[in-house]
Scaffold this motif. Structure first.
Motif, short mmCIF file in Angstrom:
data_model
loop_
_atom_site.label_atom_id
_atom_site.label_comp_id
_atom_site.label_asym_id
_atom_site.label_seq_id
_atom_site.Cartn_x
_atom_site.Cartn_y
_atom_site.Cartn_z
N LEU A 255 -5.12 -7.26 -2.77
CA LEU A 255 -4.98 -6.05 -3.57
C LEU A 255 -6.17 -5.93 -4.52
O LEU A 255 -6.52 -6.88 -5.21
N CYS A 256 -6.80 -4.75 -4.54
CA CYS A 256 -8.00 -4.53 -5.35
C CYS A 256 -7.87 -3.23 -6.14
O CYS A 256 -7.24 -2.27 -5.68
N SER A 276 0.79 -8.12 3.76
CA SER A 276 0.64 -6.96 4.64
C SER A 276 0.03 -5.82 3.85
O SER A 276 0.26 -5.68 2.64
N ALA A 277 -0.75 -4.98 4.54
CA ALA A 277 -1.34 -3.80 3.89
C ALA A 277 -0.28 -2.77 3.53
O ALA A 277 -0.54 -1.87 2.73
N ASP A 278 0.92 -2.88 4.12
CA ASP A 278 1.98 -1.94 3.77
C ASP A 278 2.39 -2.05 2.31
O ASP A 278 2.90 -1.10 1.72
N ASP A 279 2.19 -3.25 1.70
CA ASP A 279 2.59 -3.45 0.31
C ASP A 279 1.69 -2.71 -0.67
O ASP A 279 2.04 -2.57 -1.85
N TYR A 283 1.64 0.21 -4.97
CA TYR A 283 0.76 0.03 -6.11
C TYR A 283 -0.05 1.29 -6.39
O TYR A 283 -0.21 1.70 -7.55
N TYR A 284 -0.65 1.91 -5.37
CA TYR A 284 -1.49 3.06 -5.69
C TYR A 284 -0.65 4.28 -6.05
O TYR A 284 -1.13 5.18 -6.76
N VAL A 361 -0.18 -2.35 -16.75
CA VAL A 361 -0.32 -0.91 -16.47
C VAL A 361 0.81 -0.17 -17.17
O VAL A 361 1.98 -0.54 -17.03
N ASP A 362 0.44 0.85 -17.93
CA ASP A 362 1.44 1.70 -18.58
C ASP A 362 1.81 2.80 -17.60
O ASP A 362 1.19 3.86 -17.55
#
Length: 651
Positions: A255-256, A276-279, A283-284, A361-362
């Motif tokens: 994750l970046c 997995s990239a599904d996770d 986040y985004y 992160v708010d």
């Protein structure tokens, strides 16, 4: 410039920092002053002030002091010389010294003698250590952070430094406004930011944080930034080999975040690894566009435009900022903020330190004004872009998926081609192709959800921050594919209406290129009998390598499904030659497929049918008209003039 002065100086500075860190570590480990006193300069601080980020200490040079004496007991002898000692900001922050402290300065310190002054200047004081001579001084050291001492800060303008103003003007302003308090939780008088040496401060400058905290890592210090992009990168080899097991490499990613500070500076933050990239989607959807505070970071790499073109192509798509940003070294009034700045030429790649609090992160906060969502365009508009290495975002219907046919490469390292279209291509006259090939690089992390969905049916996919250049659209690192419509992304006047009618392909003609799909019509003029064959496949997974069932030799068995194949699908392949009016001068060779499904077909019946199908009469198909076949273009050659096609089935 590789090998130039700047690079050699950078290497020298890195060695210098390493030597200082190693020396300090040795002093802490030994818990004592180094025994070698040769060349050591011992000074007692009388007065301190700050000038141009350098801490200047007016000191009295001392002889060797017994360990039993305190610094207060050291009598100042008028005959002992007065020195002006310069401490860099990092050294001053490490020493935390104040008047009456005794400092040992180890070689290689240097003495500078100035004209028209009797006070020598001591420089190169990186190897310095404060001496705690008794218990009282130790107690004073522990309580020092609770005291508040004013250090005079001389504000010298650039005009004074260059001697551009009147010599009769005052050179120093020593009012109370020009003093800063040197204690925790104290704010700088220039702006509302807390002092960079304050451990619990929340900074808004990535560069200032890197400069004050160094490359080793940030502990309690935090920096407030805006999350511009959330994506995933392939996991590092060490991590993949450790946790891979039986899973394919493409399933592991990291994750970046691409973040931007109030000064417009970017940084890539590499967080935890995901299975997995599904996770990444969660986040985004929660983080992108929000403010966050970074802590517990360390510098993984300082990269430049020439070293990381993919990262800087994404940064360039976010430049210039949509709102004015602060300018380092200037007043941060609104009239001094600007968007007229050159794009960044370097970027710090940060990573987390284990056991630290990394990102706060708010999520309840509103989207930042500095956030730039990707501008969505139609494919027709993207194909008109003249630039190279431009990031682009678009919605498109995926019609066909094809894996690269280089069998020497493992499947996980092969390129994938997605053939897509949208309403801007389908609804225009023949200026641009009706279908575009999008290359998915092997380094791109394709989510399991995308691959499974596209293996079943055609889907409308959002391509976010794909790379356009040299007439190709490529999904590279830092590109994101989505199936659901994002809420924040705007369309810049593009026609994003969904396709309503059947999809049309470009017909084969003189402009058709290899690695494209097209529609073909013509007359069969020949058959390559040596290529004609047929075989049974599994009706569940499509496996074409069936075996005899161990329990019943009259049935077929699929190893992939581990089940008996009751209703096999018979596939037949035949290579034909067409005469096409659109390419009358070319030999058009088409590999056609045909499937027949049989229910409860016994093996001996299947074998007899295969034999009968392969003994057809060639004359029965010659001269037959072939309607519009959907084909993939393998190759187009001029010597000989030939086009090799393969019949395909669109999603």
């Amino acid at each position: 410039c590789r090998g130039g002065l700047a690079e050699r100086l950078c290497r020298l500075q890195n060695r210098e920092r390493s030597a200082i860190s190693f020396w300090r570590h040795q002093c802490i480990s030994d818990a004592k002053i180094p025994s070698d006193k040769s060349g050591v300069l011992i000074v007692k601080i009388l007065e301190m002030f700050e000038e141009c980020t350098i801490q200047v200490a007016i000191c009295q040079q001392l002889e060797q002091l017994p360990a039993t004496l305190s610094s207060e007991d050291a009598v100042i002898n008028a005959e002992e010389p007065i020195l002006k000692v310069l401490f860099a900001r990092e050294t001053a922050g490490h020493l935390k010294s104040r008047p009456q402290d005794v400092i040992h300065i180890y070689p290689p310190w240097q003495k500078l003698l100035l004209k028209n002054t009797d006070v020598p200047v001591i420089m190169n004081t990186y190897f310095s250590q404060k001496v705690l001579l008794n218990e009282h001084s130790e107690v004073r050291e522990k309580t020092y952070g609770l005291t508040k001492m004013l250090i005079k800060k001389n504000i010298i303008s650039l005009a004074q430094t260059l001697r551009l103003d009147d010599l009769d003007d005052e050179l120093h302003q020593e009012s109370s406004d020009n003093q800063v308090a040197c204690a925790p939780q104290i704010r700088n008088n220039c702006d509302s930011k807390q002092h960079p040496l304050t451990q619990s401060a929340v900074n808004d400058s990535l560069l200032e944080m890197v400069e004050s905290q160094g490359a080793v890592g940030w502990r309690e210090a935090q920096v407030r930034v805006v999350i511009q992009r959330v994506y995933c990168l392939p996991a590092r080899e060490g991590y993949r080999s450790h946790v891979q097991g039986n899973k394919p490499l493409s399933m592991f990613c990291r994750l970046c975040l691409l973040v931007q500070d109030a000064y417009g500076m970017f940084s890539e933050v590499q967080l935890q690894s995901l299975s997995s990239a599904d996770d990444v989607e969660q986040y985004y959807r929660r983080w992108e566009g929000k403010f966050c505070c970074l802590a517990g970071m360390k510098i993984l790499q300082r990269t430049t435009r020439g070293r990381t073109l993919g990262l800087f192509s994404l940064i360039d798509s976010l430049w210039p900022p949509v709102v004015p940003v602060k300018v380092p070294g200037q007043s941060q009034d609104s009239e001094m903020m600007t968007t007229d700045l050159p794009p960044p030429s370097f970027c710090y790649i940060l990573t987390v330190q284990s056991g630290e609090v990394h990102v706060e992160v708010d999520e309840e906060e509103q989207i930042s004004n500095l956030y730039q969502p990707p501008a969505v365009h139609g494919l027709n508009e993207i194909l008109q872009i003249d630039g190279c290495n431009e990031r682009c975002s678009f919605w498109a219907q995926v019609l066909y998926l094809r894996l690269q046919t280089k069998h020497s490469l493992p499947i996980a390292q092969r390129e994938i081609w997605l053939f897509v279209t949208d309403s801007t291509l389908q609804n225009v006259v023949r200026i641009t192709p009706k279908v575009v090939a999008v290359s998915v690089a092997a380094s791109f992390v394709l989510s399991k959800e995308i691959t499974e969905t596209l293996s079943v049916a055609s889907q409308l996919v959002f391509f976010k921050d794909a790379l356009w250049g040299n007439g190709r659209i490529i999904c590279v690192e830092r590109t994101v594919l989505l199936l659901q419509k994002p809420l924040l992304y705007s369309a810049a006047g593009a026609d994003l209406s969904e396709l309503t009618g059947p999809v049309r392909l470009d017909e084969l003609d003189s402009t058709t290129q290899a690695n494209s799909i097209c529609a073909v019509r013509g007359t069969i003029v020949g058959v390559n009998e040596s290529t004609a064959f047929s075989w049974p496949t599994c009706d569940r997974c499509g496996n074409g390598k069936l075996e005899l069932c161990p329990q019943d030799r009259g049935l077929l068995y699929c190893n992939q499904c581990s089940e008996v194949v009751i209703s096999p699908v018979l596939k037949m392949q035949l290579e034909i030659f067409l005469s096409c009016p659109s390419r009358s001068q070319s030999t058009v060779k088409v590999k056609v497929w045909h499937e027949i499904s049989f229910a409860a077909l016994r093996l001996f019946v299947l074998i007899n049918m295969l034999l009968s199908l392969q003994s057809y009469e060639v004359q029965s198909v010659l001269g037959k008209e072939v309607g519009l076949l959907n084909c993939y273009v393998h190759s187009v050659t001029s010597q000989p003039n030939c086009v090799a096609l393969e019949e395909i089935v669109l999603l």
